[in-house]
Scaffold this motif. Sequence first.
Motif, PDB file in Angstrom:
ATOM      1  N   VAL A  39     134.053 -35.299 -95.112  1.00 39.27           N
ATOM      2  CA  VAL A  39     135.118 -34.568 -94.421  1.00 39.27           C
ATOM      3  C   VAL A  39     135.597 -35.368 -93.216  1.00 39.27           C
ATOM      4  CG1 VAL A  39     135.690 -32.481 -93.130  1.00 39.27           C
ATOM      5  CG2 VAL A  39     134.311 -32.309 -95.196  1.00 39.27           C
ATOM      6  N   LEU A  56     138.751 -33.816-101.277  1.00 44.88           N
ATOM      7  CA  LEU A  56     137.422 -33.308-100.936  1.00 44.88           C
ATOM      8  C   LEU A  56     136.822 -32.482-102.073  1.00 44.88           C
ATOM      9  CD1 LEU A  56     137.958 -32.413 -97.166  1.00 44.88           C
ATOM     10  CD2 LEU A  56     136.528 -34.242 -98.102  1.00 44.88           C
ATOM     11  N   ALA A 221     136.956 -29.443 -90.892  1.00 47.72           N
ATOM     12  CA  ALA A 221     136.632 -28.774 -92.149  1.00 47.72           C
ATOM     13  C   ALA A 221     137.443 -27.494 -92.301  1.00 47.72           C
ATOM     14  CB  ALA A 221     135.136 -28.474 -92.215  1.00 47.72           C
TER      15      ALA A 221
END
Length: 268
Positions: A39, A56, A221
């Motif tokens: 991340v 991701l 995130a």
Amino acid sequence: MSLPSSLPGPPSSPLRQLLGFGWMQTRACAFAIALLSGVAASTLLPDLPVARYDLLVVYGVLLTLLFWTRGWESNRDVAVIAVCHVIGLAFELVKVSLGSWSYPEPAVLKFAGVPLYGGFLYAAVGSYVCRAWHLADLELVRYRPRATALVAAAVYANFFTHHWLPDVRWPLAALLAAVTARTWVRFTVRGVRHRMPLALSFVLIGFFLWLAENLATYVGAWRYPYQTHGWQPVGVEKFGAWALLISVTVVLAAAAFSGRRTAPAARA
């Protein structure tokens, strides 16, 4: 991998036990460390035709496959982690819809404001619990599976219902402490067997999850409303929330490993 044998003192010395415990916990966090590193690294990428959140998702899948094919996580572990992923996504869908936090960047693999990679953040917690179970040869003594599972389910439900009904997390915390009052976690560090109250393990894990949440929001995130114009530390009340929520993951792992202290998995 293990700590150097040249550390001072016998294996049972407090220093070697403390360092051994810390190293074991670091190994148990391998998936979470790799995920958060990914991340953080993704924020440094140049503009690409693929959204960062979508990248991701691919990264999370590849990490899962790596841990599984290397034998660091067994089929049983992957099943527990997959359930954590699904439970986490359900949690995210409700919380994001209510504005508790957000994923502001665009993505193709995004539903109702929640990117699919969000589930991997909860999968990382599941991975930690499973790996710790193996690495420390965990055993629950005087564990009450039905009572603990019922309270854990109520804890999970309350994080939804408190938006419309009274928040009963503190009564639930007291009830969780009551049903686990006589439950001990036995674990091994460098050949020496230890134990701690299960309720204390919830508190300790909750604290470190709160620290991890601070790091995760710092590297982008997700974002809380008060972090819209710049990062700020995550409120300390989230420490308590994680200390309660970890009970759900532990109940799942305990059910998966019922009757066995550990599951077959390579000790990376």
